[in-house]
Design an enzyme around this catalytic site. Sequence first.
Site, PDB file in Angstrom:
ATOM      1  N   PHE A 209       0.792  -1.085  -0.106  1.00  0.00           N
ATOM      2  CA  PHE A 209      -0.044   0.035   0.110  1.00  0.00           C
ATOM      3  C   PHE A 209       1.000   1.247  -0.055  1.00  0.00           C
ATOM      4  CE2 PHE A 209      -2.321   3.430   1.511  1.00  0.00           C
ATOM      5  CZ  PHE A 209      -3.511   3.555   0.820  1.00  0.00           C
TER       6      PHE A 209
ATOM      7  N   ASP B  39       9.842   2.803   1.742  1.00  0.00           N
ATOM      8  CA  ASP B  39       8.458   3.840   1.935  1.00  0.00           C
ATOM      9  C   ASP B  39       8.278   3.618   3.464  1.00  0.00           C
ATOM     10  OD1 ASP B  39       6.087   4.744   2.729  1.00  0.00           O
ATOM     11  OD2 ASP B  39       4.931   3.675   0.879  1.00  0.00           O
TER      12      ASP B  39
ATOM     13  N   LYS C  17       3.090  11.577   6.581  1.00  0.00           N
ATOM     14  CA  LYS C  17       2.342  11.321   7.671  1.00  0.00           C
ATOM     15  C   LYS C  17       2.898  12.192   9.087  1.00  0.00           C
ATOM     16  CE  LYS C  17       0.083   6.728   6.586  1.00  0.00           C
ATOM     17  NZ  LYS C  17      -1.185   7.119   6.010  1.00  0.00           N
TER      18      LYS C  17
END
Length: 409
Positions: free
Chosen positions: A146, A231, A260
């Site tokens: 994801f 990531d 984030k």
Amino acid sequence: MTTDTRLAADFYLDQENEHAAHNYHPLEVVVERGDGAWVTDVTGRKYLDCLAAYSAVNFGHGHPVLVEAAKKQLDRITLTSRAFHNDQLGPFVTALAELAGKDMVLPMNTGAEAVESGIKVARAWGYRVKGVKPNEAKIIVADGNFHGRTTTIISFSNDEQARADFGPFTPGFVSVPYGDAAALEAAIDENTVAVLIEPIQGEAGILVPPADYLPAVREITTRHNVLFIADEIQSGLGRTGATFQCDNSDVVPDLYLLGKALGGGIVPLSAVVGNRDILGVLRPGEHGSTFGGNPLATAVGHAVVDLLATGEFQERARELGERLRLGLTLLIGKGVLAVRSAGLWAGVDIDPALATGRQVCEMLAERGVLVKDTHGSTIRFAPPIVVEPTDLDWAVEQLEAVLAELSAS
Ligand SMILES: Cc1ncc(COP(=O)(O)O)c(C=O)c1O
């Protein structure tokens, strides 16, 4: 939810239902404010936030240092675009590069933008430095990944729900089983420019690869002159008890993708971080973003980097993570099938014979604990790292009580 709570929340739920696109299916809790690990809904009811906006709120809601940095910058200037310089970007990129042990930072806004930027940098590096033939660049990714929601990113997702009716897709990606270094190596050819993986697959259910996987990926990519892009948008910045999850395997990728928590849960801020021989391939006019590197976001991001530089949050995540892991592991056999965790981040597989993940999340919300399900029967715990140990214990007790209630029914 009591009738009163329901009525007070209905006003907001109805508006969202009527006028917000239905691309999410949130729990019916309407949050009004937050403080540390706790949030309060529009009726005044408190909930322990055990999701922390998918780790964007690692430092807690309203961390005073971060709020102060934002307020100070709001009164000065918030946006210049990159047409001009601003006095926040330089100090931020210097501090973040130092924290990551790299030379350069490419600032963006959302996580997906950092991933897109990493892909563009890797392709440009492939053509300009490695000598791959034009338009032949290949990037290897992992099954179950994801990395965000843009059309290019969903092109290499295996999640049909994320892809259906959104094609045609971007070519140039090959997916191999996650955690399988031999499969990854077998997929490399002369056109391969990068391997893009999550050091832990978060959305897939906190899937932690075998201990030798990240070191093997590092060794293989180095040997084949292929970039290793980690990531760390969800796994990085303290969550797993280290600045980067790669640190836990003593591995240094070529590019970190961050997002984030980099914006302190206050502003969107993401980044690609790497050395000059790679990030230096970008030339003026080839890539950009109006808000990327804006002074408000970078002022907050700089304060985030300063918090991480002390190492306190990483240590706290390690300690509390062990406590959470022990508590959750005790529930195996009592409605829990398996627990996977790293630092203060845990995936809990609920016995599907008992309930769906969604049902458990709804019952936990009734008891004042907010968590989120993924892939049917998994729920994940990722509370802000500032959570009090006793609150964490209480959250686990609530899960135990929910499972007991379900077993009895
Ligand atoms: C590992 C990873 N990469 C990228 C993203 C995309 O970030 P954003 O939602 O900010 O675009 C996410 C979001 O959950 C993520 O977990």
